[in-house]
Design an enzyme around this catalytic site. Structure first.
Site, PDB file in Angstrom:
ATOM      1  N   GLY A 209       0.842  -1.235  -0.004  1.00  0.00           N
ATOM      2  CA  GLY A 209      -0.033   0.040  -0.131  1.00  0.00           C
ATOM      3  C   GLY A 209       0.998   1.138  -0.052  1.00  0.00           C
ATOM      4  CD  GLU A 226      -8.786   2.322   4.471  1.00  0.00           C
ATOM      5  OE1 GLU A 226      -8.308   1.669   5.507  1.00  0.00           O
ATOM      6  OE2 GLU A 226      -9.072   3.369   4.504  1.00  0.00           O
ATOM      7  CB  CYS A 260      -8.055  -5.556   7.490  1.00  0.00           C
ATOM      8  SG  CYS A 260      -9.608  -5.018   7.049  1.00  0.00           S
ATOM      9  CD  GLU A 356      -2.224  -7.777   8.595  1.00  0.00           C
ATOM     10  OE1 GLU A 356      -1.344  -7.517   7.515  1.00  0.00           O
ATOM     11  OE2 GLU A 356      -3.404  -7.119   8.509  1.00  0.00           O
TER      12      GLU A 356
HETATM   13  P1  NAD Z   1      -1.078  -7.946  -0.838  1.00  0.00           P
HETATM   14  O1  NAD Z   1      -0.534  -6.701  -0.468  1.00  0.00           O
HETATM   15  O2  NAD Z   1      -0.265  -8.892  -1.266  1.00  0.00           O
HETATM   16  O3  NAD Z   1      -1.990  -7.628  -2.280  1.00  0.00           O
HETATM   17  C1  NAD Z   1      -2.988  -6.629  -2.390  1.00  0.00           C
HETATM   18  C2  NAD Z   1      -3.071  -6.500  -3.768  1.00  0.00           C
HETATM   19  O4  NAD Z   1      -1.960  -5.537  -4.491  1.00  0.00           O
HETATM   20  C3  NAD Z   1      -3.185  -7.701  -4.975  1.00  0.00           C
HETATM   21  O5  NAD Z   1      -4.137  -7.370  -5.905  1.00  0.00           O
HETATM   22  C4  NAD Z   1      -1.924  -7.775  -5.523  1.00  0.00           C
HETATM   23  O6  NAD Z   1      -1.511  -8.369  -6.541  1.00  0.00           O
HETATM   24  C5  NAD Z   1      -1.578  -6.302  -5.496  1.00  0.00           C
HETATM   25  N1  NAD Z   1       0.078  -5.901  -5.566  1.00  0.00           N
HETATM   26  C6  NAD Z   1       0.856  -6.529  -5.100  1.00  0.00           C
HETATM   27  N2  NAD Z   1       2.219  -6.030  -5.290  1.00  0.00           N
HETATM   28  C7  NAD Z   1       1.965  -4.988  -5.754  1.00  0.00           C
HETATM   29  C8  NAD Z   1       2.792  -3.838  -6.307  1.00  0.00           C
HETATM   30  N3  NAD Z   1       3.843  -3.750  -6.049  1.00  0.00           N
HETATM   31  N4  NAD Z   1       1.942  -2.691  -6.831  1.00  0.00           N
HETATM   32  C9  NAD Z   1       0.648  -2.731  -7.038  1.00  0.00           C
HETATM   33  N5  NAD Z   1       0.013  -3.460  -6.527  1.00  0.00           N
HETATM   34  C10 NAD Z   1       0.543  -4.667  -5.907  1.00  0.00           C
HETATM   35  O7  NAD Z   1      -2.555  -8.217   0.044  1.00  0.00           O
HETATM   36  P2  NAD Z   1      -3.123  -9.528   0.210  1.00  0.00           P
HETATM   37  O8  NAD Z   1      -2.404 -10.745   0.759  1.00  0.00           O
HETATM   38  O9  NAD Z   1      -3.820  -9.692  -1.092  1.00  0.00           O
HETATM   39  O10 NAD Z   1      -4.261  -9.100   1.339  1.00  0.00           O
HETATM   40  C11 NAD Z   1      -4.020  -9.294   2.728  1.00  0.00           C
HETATM   41  C12 NAD Z   1      -3.609  -8.172   3.303  1.00  0.00           C
HETATM   42  O11 NAD Z   1      -4.659  -7.158   3.092  1.00  0.00           O
HETATM   43  C13 NAD Z   1      -3.401  -7.830   4.899  1.00  0.00           C
HETATM   44  O12 NAD Z   1      -2.472  -7.208   5.132  1.00  0.00           O
HETATM   45  C14 NAD Z   1      -4.645  -7.231   5.310  1.00  0.00           C
HETATM   46  O13 NAD Z   1      -4.629  -6.587   6.687  1.00  0.00           O
HETATM   47  C15 NAD Z   1      -5.011  -6.342   4.148  1.00  0.00           C
HETATM   48  N6  NAD Z   1      -6.722  -5.914   4.221  1.00  0.00           N
HETATM   49  C16 NAD Z   1      -6.825  -4.614   4.312  1.00  0.00           C
HETATM   50  C17 NAD Z   1      -8.090  -4.234   4.656  1.00  0.00           C
HETATM   51  C18 NAD Z   1      -8.658  -3.065   5.090  1.00  0.00           C
HETATM   52  O14 NAD Z   1      -9.722  -2.384   4.550  1.00  0.00           O
HETATM   53  N7  NAD Z   1      -7.594  -2.403   5.746  1.00  0.00           N
HETATM   54  C19 NAD Z   1      -9.114  -4.965   4.214  1.00  0.00           C
HETATM   55  C20 NAD Z   1      -8.780  -6.298   3.650  1.00  0.00           C
HETATM   56  C21 NAD Z   1      -7.622  -6.684   3.918  1.00  0.00           C
END
Ligand code: NAD
Length: 458
Positions: A209, A226, A260, A356
């Site tokens: 993020g 988020e 999350c 986390e």
């Molecule tokens: P992740 O960060 O690995 O991936 C999220 C998305 O980002 C995926 O679509 C992925 O392909 C993409 N991505 C990966 N590297 C990227 C880059 N360098 N540039 C742009 N996009 C990229 O997360 P995840 O494993 O899919 O989900 C779990 C995480 O999400 C946990 O940390 C959880 O807390 C968080 N989460 C937060 C919320 C919230 O609203 N705060 C809700 C649900 C999940």
């Protein structure tokens, strides 16, 4: 090509798809951009009708989507069905919100001119989403983006690509061609989307993020992210311990802790031994097993790596001289199942109490008094959700004022928030404007100030 596999039955491949590279992503965004002006110029009522038609399409496919979600992301049946219903409600909500006032009038300086502010769409919204809420999170980005006149390019998580394809196809039945682009792949595709879209809404891990927000800032486009949490639930001595334990157990272990907003730290003021026993008993009440079974509350984790993360955290707790209260209840052998883990006697500064773990893993921490509980609760880099359990209104008020979290809940689980209420965190959990409800308009539109003066002095 990449694959998405079932976490409960890893031999089962649910989708095969390309990891799209920059040129493909730029083409998809360009096609959506070409469709955007026509959509933005439609009367709001027609956009509203399209979103209602999309809601009907998703509702009509609810049982297929539920099965797909259970298979692809291992979400237990009851939660997956509830998530689809929530997705339909989000679409209907934004179908109505499209008809809200789109600006305001103000008194003009000369008393004769018309001075107003009006909102208009920003262009192509790039939506990057995680796998754990494969329907609700995409829809709480896509629905407001469309309602307020934007086109959308959506990059789902690779681990949720089958359900994303299905959802995108259902939405497309109600939308003009090419208004919604689905961009498959992982980091490369996500980075390319961040370089091509007109605004970016991201949900996922904190590290990714942050990189997305930095890249967006370099391009000068609007971004929101988020991210993760390390959410505390504080049990005060006057709380109804059994009820608190029941609620916390569900918030910590439901969907194998992969939310999350899941509770991962239980902070007990006073007798932590009694709280530990109550929590162990409450967690043992939660059925662990095949997510397809209607009774299951704790299914598999998403991948082998996620399983290893939980097992490593448990070993780390033991090395740090924590006491493992629960870790080896039986789980199915096939698939990425790990037994729920509860650990006490952990130092609040330990890595497992700071970062986390994103699995069925929670630590119990002890505080001498309310002030120390608040310090521990706030002593992490995240600030997404926090809850406090008490019957004392004054203490509840002090905690709600003092907790550094975007979502503060009293006698309620950290997980879960109404889909029409603003959603988001503080500190490293969140960057940019809130999601959901009316708050989404601030992100998906830009306000312009317009002055219309008479053409002559007369
Ligand atoms: P992740 O960060 O690995 O991936 C999220 C998305 O980002 C995926 O679509 C992925 O392909 C993409 N991505 C990966 N590297 C990227 C880059 N360098 N540039 C742009 N996009 C990229 O997360 P995840 O494993 O899919 O989900 C779990 C995480 O999400 C946990 O940390 C959880 O807390 C968080 N989460 C937060 C919320 C919230 O609203 N705060 C809700 C649900 C999940």
């Amino acid at each position: 090509m990449q694959e998405s596999r079932s976490p409960a039955h890893p031999d089962q491949v649910l989708a095969t798809f390309p990891d799209l590279q920059a040129a493909d992503v730029a083409d998809a965004v360009a096609a959506a951009r070409a469709a955007a002006p026509g959509w933005a110029q439609l009367p709001a009522l027609e956009r509203s009708q399209a979103l209602n038609a999309a809601a009907d399409a998703v509702a009509g496919a609810a049982s297929d989507l539920t099965e797909l979600g259970i298979a692809e992301v291992g979400k237990p049946r009851a939660e997956m069905a509830a998530e689809i219903a929530r997705g339909v409600a989000i679409l209907r909500y934004y179908a109505q919100a499209a008809l809200d006032p789109d600006g305001a009038t103000l008194p003009s300086a000369d008393g004769r001119s018309l001075l107003m502010s009006r909102r208009r769409p920003r262009g192509v919204a790039g939506c990057i989403t995680p796998w754990n809420f494969p329907v609700a999170i995409p829809l709480w980005k896509i629905a407001p983006a469309l309602a307020y006149g934007n086109a959308v390019a959506w990059k789902p998580s690779p681990a949720a690509t089958a359900i994303a394809r299905e959802l995108a196809a259902l939405l497309a039945t109600a939308l003009p061609p090419r208004l919604l682009a689905l961009v498959t792949g992982d980091a490369d595709a996500g980075q390319a989307l961040t370089q091509a879209a007109d605004l970016i809404s991201f949900t996922g891990s904190a590290a990714v993020g942050r990189s997305v927000v930095v890249a967006a800032a370099q391009r000068g486009i609007a971004a929101q992210a988020e991210m993760g949490g390390q959410n505390p639930a504080v049990i005060l001595p006057d709380a109804d311990l059994e009820q608190a334990a029941r609620i916390i157990a569900q918030a910590a272990m439901g969907y194998a802790g992969q939310k999350c907003t899941a509770t991962s730290r239980v902070i007990v003021v006073g007798d932590s031994a009694a709280a530990g026993e109550a929590l162990v008993a409450a967690v043992r009440q939660l059925p662990v097993g095949d997510p397809a079974d209607a009774a299951t509350v704790v299914g598999p984790v998403i991948s082998e790596a996620a399983m290893a993360r939980v097992l490593d955290a448990t070993a780390e707790a033991e090395r740090d001289r924590g006491r493992v209260l629960l870790a080896d209840d039986p789980v199915p052998e096939e698939g990425y199942f790990v037994a729920p883990v509860l650990v006490d006697r952990v130092d609040p500064s330990a890595r497992i109490a700071q970062e986390e773990i994103f699995g069925p893993f929670a630590v119990i921490l002890t505080a001498r008094d309310d002030a120390e509980a608040l310090r521990i609760a706030n002593g992490v880099r995240y600030g997404l959700a926090a809850s406090v359990f008490t019957r004392d209104l004054d203490r509840a008020l002090r905690f709600t004022a003092g907790l550094d979290a975007g979502l503060v809940r009293v006698n309620a689980p950290t997980s879960g928030v109404d889909f029409y209420a603003p959603f988001g965190g503080v500190k490293d959990s969140s960057v940019g404007p809130r999601e959901q409800g009316k708050a989404a308009r601030d992100f998906y539109t830009v306000s312009r100030t317009i002055t219309i003066s008479p053409s002559s002095a007369g």
